[in-house]
Design a protein around this motif. Sequence first.
Motif, short mmCIF file in Angstrom:
data_model
loop_
_atom_site.label_atom_id
_atom_site.label_comp_id
_atom_site.label_asym_id
_atom_site.label_seq_id
_atom_site.Cartn_x
_atom_site.Cartn_y
_atom_site.Cartn_z
N ALA A 16 39.62 145.14 37.26
CA ALA A 16 39.83 143.88 37.96
C ALA A 16 38.53 143.10 38.12
O ALA A 16 38.51 142.02 38.69
N ARG B 246 42.01 141.11 40.24
CA ARG B 246 43.06 142.10 40.45
C ARG B 246 43.42 142.71 39.09
O ARG B 246 43.27 142.04 38.07
N ASP C 46 46.48 135.56 45.96
CA ASP C 46 45.83 136.77 46.46
C ASP C 46 44.37 136.47 46.84
O ASP C 46 43.69 135.72 46.11
#
Length: 157
Positions: free
Chosen positions: A100, A130, A2
């Motif tokens: 996060a 995240r 990510d």
Amino acid sequence: MDPKVAQVVAAGREVGVDVVPRTFPAETRTAVDAAAAVGCDVAQIVKSLVLESPDGPLLFLVGGPNRLDLAKAAAVAGVGEVTLASATRAKAITGYSIGATPPFGLATAVPVFVDEDLMAHAEVWAAAGRPDSVFPTEPGRLVQATKARVANIKDER
């Protein structure tokens, strides 16, 4: 990987922390959720709390079960008073959502303060960009990487 997690990995590299993120199927937004996912004591979870003061934003890294004492936080930071930043402001300041927010690699350079209780552990777990990702590190390394001041900032009540 990510993009937000990749940012944290890169930021860790810049400050000398080898970020090896662990991502879970469910979000780990709370310290209890994170501890359950990781399989560690909740006291090893680092909560990243963004505060606002008359002098600008501040980041407090607090042990999982602890509540931040705002009066102690203001005194440690040397400001008149502090307030918890709203979710919108915290994201604007850090570049990350609540739950996060990593300890470094933020959108805005801010002074960092670490709960002294985190120093009692060989390993602590911090958010990796995240709400479903965390990474382990040594608390001393965390302090060094963030140039943080360690202090008693928990609410004793």
